[in-house]
Motif scaffolding. Structure first.
Motif, PDB file in Angstrom:
ATOM      1  N   ASP A  84       2.686  -5.928  -0.677  1.00  0.00           N
ATOM      2  CA  ASP A  84       2.397  -4.684   0.050  1.00  0.00           C
ATOM      3  C   ASP A  84       0.949  -4.738   0.475  1.00  0.00           C
ATOM      4  O   ASP A  84       0.045  -4.901  -0.355  1.00  0.00           O
ATOM      5  N   ARG A  86      -2.247  -2.903   2.401  1.00  0.00           N
ATOM      6  CA  ARG A  86      -2.786  -1.624   2.872  1.00  0.00           C
ATOM      7  C   ARG A  86      -4.070  -1.889   3.647  1.00  0.00           C
ATOM      8  O   ARG A  86      -4.811  -2.814   3.321  1.00  0.00           O
ATOM      9  N   LEU A  98      -4.593   5.191   8.027  1.00  0.00           N
ATOM     10  CA  LEU A  98      -4.114   4.382   6.912  1.00  0.00           C
ATOM     11  C   LEU A  98      -2.878   3.601   7.355  1.00  0.00           C
ATOM     12  O   LEU A  98      -1.914   4.178   7.841  1.00  0.00           O
ATOM     13  N   ALA A 100       0.036   0.421   6.569  1.00  0.00           N
ATOM     14  CA  ALA A 100       0.697  -0.317   5.486  1.00  0.00           C
ATOM     15  C   ALA A 100       1.769  -1.202   6.079  1.00  0.00           C
ATOM     16  O   ALA A 100       2.447  -0.821   7.033  1.00  0.00           O
ATOM     17  N   GLU A 121      -7.898  -5.534   5.355  1.00  0.00           N
ATOM     18  CA  GLU A 121      -6.625  -5.397   4.646  1.00  0.00           C
ATOM     19  C   GLU A 121      -6.803  -5.740   3.176  1.00  0.00           C
ATOM     20  O   GLU A 121      -7.606  -6.618   2.820  1.00  0.00           O
ATOM     21  N   ALA A 124      -2.029  -4.518  -2.055  1.00  0.00           N
ATOM     22  CA  ALA A 124      -1.869  -3.378  -2.962  1.00  0.00           C
ATOM     23  C   ALA A 124      -0.943  -3.701  -4.123  1.00  0.00           C
ATOM     24  O   ALA A 124      -1.191  -3.297  -5.259  1.00  0.00           O
TER      25      ALA A 124
END
Lengths: 441, 393
Positions: A84, A86, A98, A100, A121, A124
């Motif tokens: 993941d 973010r 924001l 993702a 980046e 996460a």
């Protein structure tokens, strides 16, 4: 035996036949040479009646391709993870949005994985795992990072060197899906070598559209790693596996690639600045660090249009080109100063490693009070307001849904708030209303 | 071990197919064509039914333009079989180069001068035209032209029973001996399609080395087999290696087969006889597969049609010129109109075009293969018209 003679008068049948044929061939050659191959080649199509068994064969083909992809998926899955990712759109004017997404990661060691990671980046989490991910090293120029991941046996990777002379073929793209890595086929019609200063060796460009997302890993149908897809000037290109794994090895040892630094703050070229400087494209030098490499060579207001032959059209271009510079080697910058094009040579220094500049704690907004709200007069480059995307002439009307009437309201709220506090500001820009989030670092 | 001479006269010797399609009554009862066919029959030449004219249309019918049974996907699975067929053909060419005395050496020289002349004429004219036409080939025009020249240089005297007429026998023997140089040049041209000239020369040597190595292995194994079954396994394995290894490396199975065949011919022992006897059973199934696959692979593209024109137009000139010189080099031992005997194209050209198709893929490779297939059919028809003179000496 007839005497050896080429004279037609004494020639036999075979000689006459030969001479006639050669003569006709010469005439034919001259006639044929008058034609030109049609530019748009049209292949003659098969007859209008579809062959009765062709559809059966075609179905079998798709079945077979699906079976092959399933096999590739099984074979490469143990090497793959999904991260993941973010990020915050921190570019000036980007609005601090924001973002993702998920990205595939390749396990290069038992406890390390390689992932495509762009500047700004952060990794996460690992999809489907609770364990934390620790960044080992990243290379913002190439957009790569190696992260420490929970220990597992990394399958031995086989590598296939793909070259630009390879004929048309299918490959397997392994990308991130909602539930994990997923393989799908991609037909590569042709590969063309393309130079990319970030990698030092030619990459292989394949096609005119981003059919494969950057960061996607490419395998052969036998499960051998071919490389990774990157975006090269908006088009997909393939980083060969050997080059990719060599970069990953450097990062896994904690040695990121040295990045060049010119000691400059960049600013986007606005239409007003473009008119004033008569520079139709480029980026503006906003600040020159005293004692830095560019001190005395560049000045605020200069418009940089090229660095070492690379055209600079955006802030991203400028930052990438700056980071790609080789430390200690003179770089040539194409600059517009006082409406004149000049060439400037600067020796870049090495950018400090792992020392991300902390976002400034200052708000960076100069406003004046109007009846409708606060009009932005100036935005300090690199300030929190700049990173949030404020621009001069923006009209701030509300802060956290409350009407704002005086500058002091905003400044006081900023000063009194603890770090990490965020506000939503309603802004009118060019008769359009938008909401901008601003975060106190 | 003695060998019946006329077994060597055609690649693989006579067989059931030759017997089945031997000249009988012409297909057309009257007219000029009927006269031509009767003349050819009187010369002992096949009137019309050369294998290519029978099986290529069958392949076309089974391919995408007909029933669609032999789709592209199915043809891909035939690649390995085709590679073996190519190696087998190369082997037969190598086995046919069994020179016995100065007479054969003189025929060999004449045959290779003839084929070199054909390559030069076709490749030269094709190169000039391809440059002028500005055909988007994706690789050097000279390489494509050279490939066309090699494919055009192959010939088959097309005899039915060559033992009856010494001139026919000599022409047939020359037709068998003239494939060595084209296969060597073809191996180099094939390597040139993927590598620069120096590297291509190296890869050509590598192909020869592959053929030599497999030949050596076969030579050591064939006569040590404990029985026909074991020997058959060795033979099949050797031919599969001769076809598969070069095809996998993008090299020429034909050249590898030629080198192995030459090695077995001149190495002590009976390896050549063993391979000849065992492969004869496979020869015609492989040839039929090759021809049917050629028909099914045929694509009527614009590029194929443009490549077809120089192939047909200048092949005849090349054959007649080459044959004219070759007949004089043999000092009257071959027919004076040798070129007319060598007009039927045979299989080697098609086989080489298949190699090109396997190396270059579906664009230029397929266009060149299609041009050669069409050119082969056209040359077979031209051979019906250009009738040799039985008395020409």
């Amino acid at each position: 035996v007839k005497p050896f003679s080429i004279l037609p008068s004494s020639a036999g049948r075979e000689t006459r036949l030969l001479l006639v044929t050669l003569g006709l061939s010469a005439v034919l050659l001259l006639v044929l040479a008058q034609f030109r191959f049609p530019v748009a080649e049209r292949a003659l199509q098969a007859g209008p009646v579809a062959p009765p068994l062709e559809r059966l064969a075609a179905r079998a083909t798709f079945d077979e391709l699906a079976r092959i992809m399933a096999a590739v998926d099984r074979r490469v899955s143990p090497s793959m993870l999904v991260f993941d990712i973010r990020s915050t759109d921190a570019t000036p004017g980007g609005g601090g949005e924001l973002l993702a997404h998920r990205a595939p990661a390749l396990r290069v060691r038992d406890d390390m994985a390689l992932v495509a990671l762009q500047p700004g980046e952060q990794v996460a989490a690992i999809l489907g795992q609770d364990a934390a991910v620790q960044l080992v090293a990243r290379d913002d120029v190439r957009g790569l990072a190696v992260c420490r991941v929970p220990q597992a046996v990394a399958p031995t990777l086989s590598v296939e060197e793909i070259t630009a002379t390879v004929s048309a073929r299918y490959v397997a793209l392994v990308e991130a899906s909602r539930s994990g890595p997923s393989a799908r086929p991609l037909f590569i019609g042709r590969l063309d070598p393309v130079d990319d200063a970030r990698w030092g060796q030619p990459l292989a460009a394949f096609g005119g559209a981003l059919t494969a997302q950057p960061g996607t890993f490419v395998f052969t149908l036998n499960g051998e790693l071919v490389g990774m897809v990157v975006a090269d000037r908006g088009l997909p290109a393939l980083v060969p596996a050997s080059l990719l794994l060599a970069a990953a090895e450097e990062l896994a040892r904690g040695r990121g690639r040295a990045q060049g630094d010119l000691g400059i703050s960049w600013q986007r070229l606005t239409p007003a600045i473009a008119r004033a400087t008569e520079a139709p494209s480029g980026v503006v030098v906003a600040q020159v660090a005293p004692g830095g490499p560019a001190d005395g060579a560049l000045f605020p207001g200069d418009v940089v249009q090229g660095i070492d032959g690379r055209t600079i059209d955006s802030l991203a271009d400028a930052r990438l080109a700056e980071a790609s510079l080789v430390t200690g080697q003179p770089a040539s910058l194409q600059v517009v100063r006082d409406r004149q094009r000049i060439e400037v040579s600067i020796v870049p220094r090495e950018a400090p490693r792992d020392s991300k500049p902390s976002p400034p704690a200052t708000l960076g907004l100069t406003t004046r009070t109007t009846r409708e709200g606060l009009e932005v007069v100036r935005v300090t480059p690199g300030s929190a307001a700049d990173l949030a995307g404020f621009r001069p002439a923006d009209l701030i009307t509300h802060i956290d849904r409350q009407p704002i009437t005086a500058t002091n309201n905003l400044v006081r709220a900023w000063d009194d708030a603890p770090a990490g506090r965020s506000w939503l500001l309603t802004v009118i820009r060019s008769d359009a209303s938008l909401v901008i989030a601003i975060v106190k670092p | 071990m003695t060998r019946r001479y006329h077994d060597d006269l055609e690649v693989g010797g006579r067989d059931a197919i030759d017997i089945e399609i031997a000249p009988t009554a012409p297909l057309v009862a009257s007219g000029r064509l009927a006269q031509l066919l009767r003349t050819r029959a009187a010369l002992g030449l096949r009137p019309l039914a050369a294998p290519a004219l029978v099986f290529v249309p069958i392949g076309l019918l089974l391919g995408r333009y007909g029933l669609g049974v032999l789709s592209d996907d199915l043809l891909v699975h035939l690649d390995f079989v085709l590679a073996i067929a190519l190696a087998a053909l190369g082997l037969f060419v190598g086995l046919a180069l069994d020179l016995r005395g100065r007479f054969d050496v003189r025929l060999l020289v004449a045959a290779n001068v003839e084929s070199a002349m054909t390559i030069a004429i076709v490749a030269g004219c094709a190169w000039w035209l391809l440059v002028r036409w500005d055909v988007p080939l994706g690789l050097a025009s000279s390489v494509v032209a050279l490939a066309l020249g090699v494919a055009a240089s192959a010939s088959s005297a097309g005899h039915v029973d060559s033992a009856e007429n010494p001139l026919t026998r000599t022409a047939t023997r020359i037709a068998d001996l003239d494939d060595g140089v084209p296969l060597l040049v073809g191996g180099f041209a094939l390597a040139l399609m993927r590598h620069p000239p120096a590297a291509a020369a190296g890869y050509t040597l590598l192909t020869c080395a592959l053929g030599l190595l497999v030949g050596l292995a076969g030579w050591l194994l064939f006569e040590r087999a404990h029985g026909p079954a074991e020997r058959g396994v060795f033979v099949i394995g050797a031919v599969a290696l001769l076809g598969g290894a070069p095809a996998f490396l993008g090299l020429s199975p034909l050249l590898a087969g030629l080198v192995a065949g030459l090695f077995w011919t001149y190495a002590p022992g009976h390896a050549d006889q063993i391979i000849r006897d065992d492969l004869r059973r496979l020869q015609h199934p492989l040839v039929v597969i090759l021809l049917i696959a050629a028909g099914a692979t045929l694509r009527f593209s614009m590029m194929a049609l443009w490549l077809f024109v120089p192939f047909v137009a200048f092949r005849l000139a090349g054959k007649l010129a080459g044959g004219w010189i070759a007949s004089r080099l043999t000092r009257g031992l071959a027919p004076a109109d040798l070129g007319a005997w060598l007009v039927p194209p045979g299989l080697i050209g098609l086989a080489f075009a298949f190699s090109v198709d396997q190396v270059l893929g579906p664009d230029v490779g397929r266009a060149l293969l299609s041009a050669v297939v069409l050119g082969t059919l056209a040359s077979e028809i031209i051979a019906v018209i250009v009738v040799p003179d039985p008395e020409a000496t």
